[in-house]
Scaffold this motif. Structure first.
Motif, short mmCIF file in Angstrom:
data_model
loop_
_atom_site.label_atom_id
_atom_site.label_comp_id
_atom_site.label_asym_id
_atom_site.label_seq_id
_atom_site.Cartn_x
_atom_site.Cartn_y
_atom_site.Cartn_z
N THR A 90 -20.48 -40.18 -4.95
CA THR A 90 -21.23 -41.30 -4.39
C THR A 90 -20.24 -42.39 -3.99
O THR A 90 -19.02 -42.15 -3.96
CB THR A 90 -22.25 -41.85 -5.42
N SER A 91 -20.73 -43.59 -3.74
CA SER A 91 -19.83 -44.67 -3.31
C SER A 91 -18.92 -45.15 -4.43
O SER A 91 -17.85 -45.70 -4.16
CB SER A 91 -20.66 -45.85 -2.79
N GLY A 92 -19.29 -44.92 -5.69
CA GLY A 92 -18.43 -45.39 -6.77
C GLY A 92 -18.35 -44.45 -7.94
O GLY A 92 -17.72 -44.78 -8.96
N LEU A 93 -18.97 -43.26 -7.85
CA LEU A 93 -19.03 -42.34 -8.99
C LEU A 93 -18.68 -40.93 -8.55
O LEU A 93 -19.04 -40.48 -7.46
CB LEU A 93 -20.44 -42.37 -9.59
N LEU A 94 -17.95 -40.24 -9.43
CA LEU A 94 -17.59 -38.85 -9.21
C LEU A 94 -18.06 -38.03 -10.41
O LEU A 94 -17.67 -38.30 -11.55
CB LEU A 94 -16.06 -38.72 -9.04
N ILE A 95 -18.93 -37.05 -10.17
CA ILE A 95 -19.47 -36.19 -11.21
C ILE A 95 -19.02 -34.76 -10.95
O ILE A 95 -19.09 -34.28 -9.82
CB ILE A 95 -21.01 -36.23 -11.23
N VAL A 96 -18.56 -34.08 -11.99
CA VAL A 96 -18.25 -32.65 -11.88
C VAL A 96 -19.03 -31.91 -12.97
O VAL A 96 -19.34 -32.47 -14.03
CB VAL A 96 -16.74 -32.36 -12.02
N THR A 156 -20.41 -31.17 -18.05
CA THR A 156 -20.43 -32.20 -17.01
C THR A 156 -19.49 -33.34 -17.43
O THR A 156 -19.26 -33.56 -18.63
CB THR A 156 -21.84 -32.77 -16.78
N ALA A 157 -18.95 -34.01 -16.44
CA ALA A 157 -18.06 -35.15 -16.71
C ALA A 157 -18.21 -36.15 -15.57
O ALA A 157 -18.43 -35.78 -14.41
CB ALA A 157 -16.61 -34.70 -16.83
N ALA A 158 -18.11 -37.44 -15.90
CA ALA A 158 -18.24 -38.52 -14.92
C ALA A 158 -16.95 -39.31 -14.85
O ALA A 158 -16.30 -39.58 -15.87
CB ALA A 158 -19.41 -39.43 -15.29
N PHE A 159 -16.56 -39.68 -13.63
CA PHE A 159 -15.34 -40.44 -13.40
C PHE A 159 -15.64 -41.57 -12.41
O PHE A 159 -16.54 -41.46 -11.57
CB PHE A 159 -14.23 -39.55 -12.83
N LYS A 160 -14.87 -42.66 -12.53
CA LYS A 160 -14.96 -43.79 -11.61
C LYS A 160 -13.57 -44.08 -11.06
O LYS A 160 -12.87 -44.97 -11.56
CB LYS A 160 -15.54 -45.02 -12.30
N PRO A 161 -13.14 -43.33 -10.06
CA PRO A 161 -11.80 -43.55 -9.49
C PRO A 161 -11.67 -44.96 -8.94
O PRO A 161 -12.62 -45.54 -8.42
CB PRO A 161 -11.70 -42.49 -8.39
N ASP A 162 -10.45 -45.49 -9.06
CA ASP A 162 -10.20 -46.86 -8.57
C ASP A 162 -9.52 -46.86 -7.22
O ASP A 162 -9.06 -47.91 -6.76
CB ASP A 162 -9.35 -47.63 -9.58
N ARG A 163 -9.44 -45.72 -6.57
CA ARG A 163 -8.79 -45.62 -5.27
C ARG A 163 -9.38 -44.43 -4.50
O ARG A 163 -9.97 -43.54 -5.12
CB ARG A 163 -7.28 -45.47 -5.43
N PRO A 164 -9.23 -44.39 -3.20
CA PRO A 164 -9.77 -43.26 -2.43
C PRO A 164 -8.96 -41.99 -2.68
O PRO A 164 -7.78 -42.02 -3.03
CB PRO A 164 -9.64 -43.72 -0.97
N GLY A 165 -9.62 -40.88 -2.51
CA GLY A 165 -8.97 -39.60 -2.71
C GLY A 165 -9.89 -38.48 -2.24
O GLY A 165 -10.86 -38.70 -1.51
N VAL A 166 -9.59 -37.28 -2.67
CA VAL A 166 -10.37 -36.11 -2.30
C VAL A 166 -10.53 -35.23 -3.53
O VAL A 166 -9.60 -35.11 -4.35
CB VAL A 166 -9.71 -35.33 -1.14
#
Length: 457
Positions: free
Chosen positions: A307-313, A380-390
């Motif tokens: 999403t705009s501020g969250l990364l879920i795997v 499942t795991a949630a992350f909030k990256p502080d920079r753009p990436g892929v």
């Protein structure tokens, strides 16, 4: 009936052949295309003599009959049938120059007149044996055989472009095996892209993926990628991976717009994928009796929601997700932990990672989707990256050639976030260049999510 030429190896791929083979079992080469010695159309030698019957190998047999001494075979007229035993008209003789009008016939009285013979193609078609009926049709009869095959409701052979492909995937005209649709797949959906390839050693692609984009209730974008790897030791692994990827992506794309938290939506999607794979094992009892030792369909799964501020795997098995920042001076990271023998050895402190993954048991998985799985434990795991990436979502067919996070970051193109499809192709090519020992599948999801319509330029 004429016999096929006896070949010891395929002229195309040099695969050994057996007596009576009509097609090469390895590459599908049409062995009938190799010309056989004619038994009834001898080639006249340049001096006009005919090799005697029973001549050594390499010589053609003599005609079926020989006219009596002193008798003459007259040239057939346009309406006159050839005399009994006469060799069929099959072309122009080259042992004598053309006779001028009124010139006496050569000794023996056999004076062929090519201009009065039937068309060579008509004579050939009349004498064509059954073995050669699979050859490409006469272009004068079918000006566009590919259009005819397509018009008949079938696919057209990619090799000869003339035959229809049967239900088994082989050309009815030349016998070539056709590429399967899943041998190589590519898809781009908004900012997300994925590529899957059969690899160089496997006969089919047992990987599958599903990607998509949607919007959350507040209107912000969300990207989804699911990658599954069929378990080769199970039955129907390709069906298992396809069913799981489809079920998981559909569940996510339905739940996210309703406001379900992405991490909960990922957990529920893995449960839905498991049910889809389990349903493949629902076979009649009789089928199980005939195959009592076969494992139920099974696969691994890994997915990502951005999403705009969250990364879920989320994952089960040994398919992985990696984080690769756009700024390569920042450290990359592996976001998943394998359900495998090697990971258990490392977690228990019995081996270091290098020792564990060098062991032949390293890739034995301890978690999977399937009716005979010990216990389903979606991670499942949630992350909030502080920079753009892929986010790199992939099967072991890729990470076997870039296992550590820094190794993966080195092979991911610098513009992966803005050109995901091209970058996914590059990563698949990296695995193929490394040997392509397994099916290879990778999906790339840029972070943060961008609105639909953005993607590879």
């Amino acid at each position: 009936m004429s016999q096929m030429p006896q070949l010891s190896a395929c002229p195309s791929c040099e695969e050994p052949l057996e007596s009576g083979d009509r097609f090469c079992g390895a590459c599908g080469y049409d062995l009938s295309a190799v010309p056989a010695r004619p038994e009834d159309n001898p080639t006249i030698t340049m001096n006009g003599s005919v090799p005697a019957q029973g001549a050594p190998a390499g010589a053609y047999p003599e005609p079926p009959s020989v006219p009596p001494a002193g008798a003459a075979w007259l040239a057939p007229g346009p309406d006159a049938p050839p005399p009994p035993g006469a060799p069929p008209a099959a072309g122009v003789r080259f042992d004598h120059p053309p006779q001028a009008e009124g010139h006496p016939a050569p000794p023996g009285g056999y004076a062929p007149q090519p201009e009065e013979y039937p068309a060579p193609s008509e004579t050939y078609q009349a004498q064509q044996p059954d073995e050669y009926l699979l050859q490409a049709p006469d272009p004068r009869v079918s000006a566009d055989p590919a259009a005819q095959a397509a018009g008949a409701g079938g696919k057209v052979c990619v090799a000869c472009r003339a035959g229809r492909v049967d239900d088994d995937g082989y050309c009815e005209n030349c016998g070539h095996a056709q590429p399967r649709e899943r041998d190589h797949m590519e898809q781009e959906s908004g900012p997300v892209a994925a590529v899957s390839d059969r690899g160089l050693r496997h006969h089919r692609n047992e990987d599958a993926f599903a990607i998509g984009s949607t919007a959350l209730p507040d209107g912000s974008p969300a990207s989804v990628a699911i990658v599954c790897d069929g378990v080769s030791s199970a039955t129907r692994p390709d069906d298992a991976s396809m069913a799981a990827s489809k079920a998981a992506s559909e569940a996510l794309l339905a739940a996210l717009p309703r406001g379900t938290h992405p991490q909960q939506a990922m957990h529920d999607a893995i449960i839905a994928a498991s049910r889809a794979v389990n349903s493949l094992a629902a076979e009649p009892a009789m089928a199980r009796e005939h195959a009592p030792h076969q494992n139920a369909p099974a696969c691994t799964i890994v997915g990502a929601v951005v999403t705009s501020g969250l990364l879920i795997v989320g994952w089960v098995g040994d398919s992985r997700a990696y984080w690769v920042p756009v700024d390569r001076s920042a450290p990359p990271a592996r976001l998943t932990e394998d359900d495998s023998w090697a990971a258990q050895m490392v977690a228990a402190g019995l081996m270091n990672e290098a020792e564990a993954y060098a062991d032949e048991r390293a890739h034995a998985i301890t978690g999977w989707l399937g009716a005979d799985a010990y216990e389903l434990e979606p991670h499942t795991a949630a992350f909030k990256p502080d920079r753009p990436g892929v986010v790199v979502v992939c099967t072991d067919g890729l990470w076997n050639y870039a296992e550590a996070a820094d190794e993966m970051a080195r092979v991911v193109p610098l513009d992966a976030a803005t050109h995901p499809l091209h970058s996914a192709r590059v990563l698949v090519g990296h695995a193929l260049d490394g040997g392509g020992h397994d099916n290879v599948t990778v999906a790339l999801v840029p972070f943060p999510a961008v609105p639909q319509g953005a993607g590879s330029a």
